[in-house]
Write an enzyme that holds these catalytic residues in place. Sequence first.
Site, PDB file in Angstrom:
ATOM      1  N   LYS A  22       4.458  14.242   1.046  1.00  0.00           N
ATOM      2  CA  LYS A  22       5.578  13.296   1.155  1.00  0.00           C
ATOM      3  C   LYS A  22       6.875  13.962   0.712  1.00  0.00           C
ATOM      4  O   LYS A  22       7.910  13.844   1.369  1.00  0.00           O
ATOM      5  CB  LYS A  22       5.331  12.081   0.276  1.00  0.00           C
ATOM      6  CG  LYS A  22       6.583  11.219   0.038  1.00  0.00           C
ATOM      7  CD  LYS A  22       6.363  10.057  -0.887  1.00  0.00           C
ATOM      8  CE  LYS A  22       6.449  10.381  -2.327  1.00  0.00           C
ATOM      9  NZ  LYS A  22       7.799  10.378  -2.910  1.00  0.00           N
ATOM     10  N   ASN A  23       6.815  14.700  -0.399  1.00  0.00           N
ATOM     11  CA  ASN A  23       8.043  15.261  -0.966  1.00  0.00           C
ATOM     12  C   ASN A  23       8.519  16.517  -0.256  1.00  0.00           C
ATOM     13  O   ASN A  23       9.576  17.057  -0.599  1.00  0.00           O
ATOM     14  CB  ASN A  23       7.857  15.495  -2.465  1.00  0.00           C
ATOM     15  CG  ASN A  23       7.785  14.173  -3.222  1.00  0.00           C
ATOM     16  OD1 ASN A  23       8.059  13.110  -2.651  1.00  0.00           O
ATOM     17  ND2 ASN A  23       7.378  14.226  -4.473  1.00  0.00           N
ATOM     18  N   CYS A 129      15.769   3.605 -11.325  1.00  0.00           N
ATOM     19  CA  CYS A 129      14.517   3.091 -10.755  1.00  0.00           C
ATOM     20  C   CYS A 129      13.529   2.957 -11.915  1.00  0.00           C
ATOM     21  O   CYS A 129      13.864   3.192 -13.076  1.00  0.00           O
ATOM     22  CB  CYS A 129      13.978   4.021  -9.674  1.00  0.00           C
ATOM     23  SG  CYS A 129      13.297   5.546 -10.308  1.00  0.00           S
ATOM     24  N   ARG A 134      18.424   7.849 -12.378  1.00  0.00           N
ATOM     25  CA  ARG A 134      18.284   8.870 -11.332  1.00  0.00           C
ATOM     26  C   ARG A 134      19.676   9.361 -10.927  1.00  0.00           C
ATOM     27  O   ARG A 134      20.137   9.130  -9.828  1.00  0.00           O
ATOM     28  CB  ARG A 134      17.523   8.292 -10.131  1.00  0.00           C
ATOM     29  CG  ARG A 134      16.173   7.689 -10.469  1.00  0.00           C
ATOM     30  CD  ARG A 134      15.162   8.681 -11.021  1.00  0.00           C
ATOM     31  NE  ARG A 134      14.773   9.699 -10.084  1.00  0.00           N
ATOM     32  CZ  ARG A 134      13.791   9.557  -9.175  1.00  0.00           C
ATOM     33  NH1 ARG A 134      13.168   8.411  -9.096  1.00  0.00           N
ATOM     34  NH2 ARG A 134      13.475  10.524  -8.339  1.00  0.00           N
ATOM     35  N   ASP A 333       4.633  13.999 -11.784  1.00  0.00           N
ATOM     36  CA  ASP A 333       4.052  13.034 -10.842  1.00  0.00           C
ATOM     37  C   ASP A 333       2.552  12.869 -11.021  1.00  0.00           C
ATOM     38  O   ASP A 333       1.949  12.011 -10.370  1.00  0.00           O
ATOM     39  CB  ASP A 333       4.348  13.450  -9.399  1.00  0.00           C
ATOM     40  CG  ASP A 333       5.810  13.354  -9.078  1.00  0.00           C
ATOM     41  OD1 ASP A 333       6.227  13.905  -8.043  1.00  0.00           O
ATOM     42  OD2 ASP A 333       6.552  12.753  -9.881  1.00  0.00           O
ATOM     43  N   ARG A 425       4.032   3.713  -0.469  1.00  0.00           N
ATOM     44  CA  ARG A 425       5.185   4.609  -0.294  1.00  0.00           C
ATOM     45  C   ARG A 425       4.745   6.061  -0.264  1.00  0.00           C
ATOM     46  O   ARG A 425       5.335   6.895   0.409  1.00  0.00           O
ATOM     47  CB  ARG A 425       6.159   4.436  -1.463  1.00  0.00           C
ATOM     48  CG  ARG A 425       6.807   3.089  -1.546  1.00  0.00           C
ATOM     49  CD  ARG A 425       7.905   3.090  -2.563  1.00  0.00           C
ATOM     50  NE  ARG A 425       8.823   4.212  -2.311  1.00  0.00           N
ATOM     51  CZ  ARG A 425       9.925   4.402  -3.023  1.00  0.00           C
ATOM     52  NH1 ARG A 425      10.228   3.593  -4.012  1.00  0.00           N
ATOM     53  NH2 ARG A 425      10.720   5.416  -2.750  1.00  0.00           N
TER      54      ARG A 425
HETATM   55  C1  EPZ Z   1      11.713  14.838  -6.995  1.00  0.00           C
HETATM   56  O1  EPZ Z   1      12.646  13.854  -7.369  1.00  0.00           O
HETATM   57  C2  EPZ Z   1      10.490  14.089  -6.487  1.00  0.00           C
HETATM   58  N1  EPZ Z   1      10.855  13.258  -5.335  1.00  0.00           N
HETATM   59  C3  EPZ Z   1       9.920  13.202  -7.591  1.00  0.00           C
HETATM   60  O2  EPZ Z   1       8.722  12.620  -7.095  1.00  0.00           O
HETATM   61  C4  EPZ Z   1       9.568  14.089  -8.785  1.00  0.00           C
HETATM   62  O3  EPZ Z   1       9.105  13.272  -9.840  1.00  0.00           O
HETATM   63  C5  EPZ Z   1      10.801  14.870  -9.230  1.00  0.00           C
HETATM   64  O4  EPZ Z   1      11.331  15.630  -8.128  1.00  0.00           O
HETATM   65  C6  EPZ Z   1      10.488  15.852 -10.354  1.00  0.00           C
HETATM   66  O5  EPZ Z   1       9.491  16.731  -9.936  1.00  0.00           O
HETATM   67  C7  EPZ Z   1      11.009  13.838  -4.118  1.00  0.00           C
HETATM   68  O6  EPZ Z   1      10.882  15.042  -3.967  1.00  0.00           O
HETATM   69  C8  EPZ Z   1      11.314  12.922  -2.971  1.00  0.00           C
HETATM   70  P1  EPZ Z   1      14.846  15.801  -9.998  1.00  0.00           P
HETATM   71  P2  EPZ Z   1      14.166  14.299  -7.740  1.00  0.00           P
HETATM   72  O7  EPZ Z   1      16.227  15.831  -9.452  1.00  0.00           O
HETATM   73  O8  EPZ Z   1      14.565  15.479  -6.985  1.00  0.00           O
HETATM   74  C9  EPZ Z   1      17.509  14.718 -13.763  1.00  0.00           C
HETATM   75  C10 EPZ Z   1       7.254  10.883  -6.559  1.00  0.00           C
HETATM   76  O9  EPZ Z   1       6.577  10.161  -7.293  1.00  0.00           O
HETATM   77  N2  EPZ Z   1      18.645  14.863 -12.857  1.00  0.00           N
HETATM   78  O10 EPZ Z   1      14.056  17.048  -9.975  1.00  0.00           O
HETATM   79  O11 EPZ Z   1      15.006  13.072  -7.633  1.00  0.00           O
HETATM   80  C11 EPZ Z   1      16.618  13.545 -13.399  1.00  0.00           C
HETATM   81  O12 EPZ Z   1      17.122  12.335 -13.941  1.00  0.00           O
HETATM   82  C12 EPZ Z   1       8.682  11.188  -6.932  1.00  0.00           C
HETATM   83  O13 EPZ Z   1       6.836  11.419  -5.501  1.00  0.00           O
HETATM   84  C13 EPZ Z   1      19.935  14.814 -13.377  1.00  0.00           C
HETATM   85  O14 EPZ Z   1      20.132  14.635 -14.564  1.00  0.00           O
HETATM   86  O15 EPZ Z   1      14.012  14.660  -9.262  1.00  0.00           O
HETATM   87  C14 EPZ Z   1      15.295  13.957 -14.010  1.00  0.00           C
HETATM   88  O16 EPZ Z   1      15.318  13.664 -15.386  1.00  0.00           O
HETATM   89  C15 EPZ Z   1       9.131  10.442  -8.196  1.00  0.00           C
HETATM   90  N3  EPZ Z   1      20.983  14.959 -12.522  1.00  0.00           N
HETATM   91  C16 EPZ Z   1      15.271  15.474 -13.814  1.00  0.00           C
HETATM   92  O17 EPZ Z   1      16.637  15.853 -13.632  1.00  0.00           O
HETATM   93  C17 EPZ Z   1      20.801  15.172 -11.178  1.00  0.00           C
HETATM   94  O18 EPZ Z   1      21.808  15.325 -10.451  1.00  0.00           O
HETATM   95  C18 EPZ Z   1      14.475  15.952 -12.604  1.00  0.00           C
HETATM   96  O19 EPZ Z   1      14.915  15.204 -11.489  1.00  0.00           O
HETATM   97  C19 EPZ Z   1      19.489  15.219 -10.672  1.00  0.00           C
HETATM   98  C20 EPZ Z   1      18.421  15.072 -11.529  1.00  0.00           C
END
Ligand code: EPZ
Length: 465
Positions: A22-23, A129, A134, A333, A425
């Site tokens: 999915k990701n 969320c 996020r 995850d 989802r």
């Molecule tokens: C991806 O989300 C995945 N989703 C998430 O999977 C996964 O949990 C996450 O990466 C971490 O591995 C998809 O790929 C569609 P991040 P993403 O940006 O990219 C902070 C699932 O269950 N952050 O790597 O949105 C953020 O708050 C989903 O399949 C900032 O602070 O996650 C978090 O604490 C859930 N500023 C950390 O970084 C930003 O601009 C990692 O988030 C972006 C992120």
Amino acid sequence: MDAFVIRGGRPLVGQFRVNGAKNAALPLMAAALLTDQPVTLRDVPDLSDVRNMRTLLAELGCETQDPPTQFTPPPGRPSPPRTLTLRTTVGTPVHARYELVRTMRASVCVLGPLLARRGRARVAMPGGCAIGDRPIDLHLRGLAALGASVELDAGDAVLTAPRGPGGERRLVGARVYLGGRFGSTVLGTANVMAAATLARGRTLIECAACEPEIADLARLLTAMGARIDGAGTPRIVVDGVDRLGGADLTLVPDRIEAGTIMAAAAITGGRVTLTNCPIDALLAFTDILTAAGVTVEEEPGADLMRATCVVSRDTPLRPAHVTTQPHPGFPTDLQAQTMALLALARGNSVITERVFPQRFLHVAELTRMGARLDHEGPSVVVSGVDRLVGAPVMASDLRASAGLVLAGLAAQGETTVRRVYHLDRGYERLDAALASLGADIRRVRDGQPAAPPAVGDFAPVAAGA
Ligand code: EPZ
């Protein structure tokens, strides 16, 4: 709203084919905005998130075709790998609306491709969320480093590429540090890497996410004509090109779906053979499984990202210490699923969440099932119990729901997991898949038996619905 009714205590036995990730599907679908040529993706999972992305892309001028499914497999049988062909025919829309973005935060991954190809992008800020805030500040910082102006207007991020010497709007390559206080950002890396492919000059992304899905996106972009080195490592170099063409790529298998099924085999004391399994991307997780007394056997083969492995357990579960981190660390995850597993270990485990520190909505629900969990800040002490007891529980987010289903598979008695739309989802008919492995699980809708969504049920909804 659908619910799962599970009667626990049955060891899972059988074979499971891991679906495409999915990701990976979501950012790779968004990459079709970078070209007006067809982009074909294979082994795309049949998920509501994929449906939502199709709807969003259609609004942005990118239509998706998939061949009519020749047949609908009987419940529990693996659905045929799905092939989607995406083609951008209208290159003017630039607005990803809040009504769509709020249903799926990953919509933000259209930002980089839109900005790079059309010179402008307006994307609703995703908001928070169930697993926590996020923010997209790192995405915006990265794209601003490539010369984009960033404004906030009525909850939308509005980005505009600078004008080049010929007056055209085009991003300019730069050195970008993309790390935040929680480490790297997966979709932030996807956005900046995709945008850099059409920028003028070289971009260096430092502290890039190393997740396999980023490497898959780079594989697709390279097949489209991009020049990318280092994807999958913390340092990615992109040399911009003037245009990109079409491509045809099979998605990397879903390591989180694979890990979830492995945990299901482990928690029920069963024996499951997984095929198309990205075992090479799950080493941090299988390390914990092994420490907990679970046997993971890889069958010899060439491609460890599409391997065959057997997961079984015939000894009591042992406790473990888990800390989630960006890849190649332990995946956040799989945190909820691992908590359900360790709730039945003989001893105390500690689970610390370093990526989404608030990702613990499953703790209260697992406690209702008899788990002994002490939540303190970013950590939970899991005091193992001899058994879990079935109960009605509420799903809150995709992976927390999976943890509750796993607990139900092992619990004594009946568990009802409500709001399983969260599961649909990210898991393709998980109820049917688990039933095919011997689980006593059924989907109900308003108290009546309901069939799993048939293949293709997740057709795109009418835009604006
Ligand atoms: C991806 O989300 C995945 N989703 C998430 O999977 C996964 O949990 C996450 O990466 C971490 O591995 C998809 O790929 C569609 P991040 P993403 O940006 O990219 C902070 C699932 O269950 N952050 O790597 O949105 C953020 O708050 C989903 O399949 C900032 O602070 O996650 C978090 O604490 C859930 N500023 C950390 O970084 C930003 O601009 C990692 O988030 C972006 C992120």
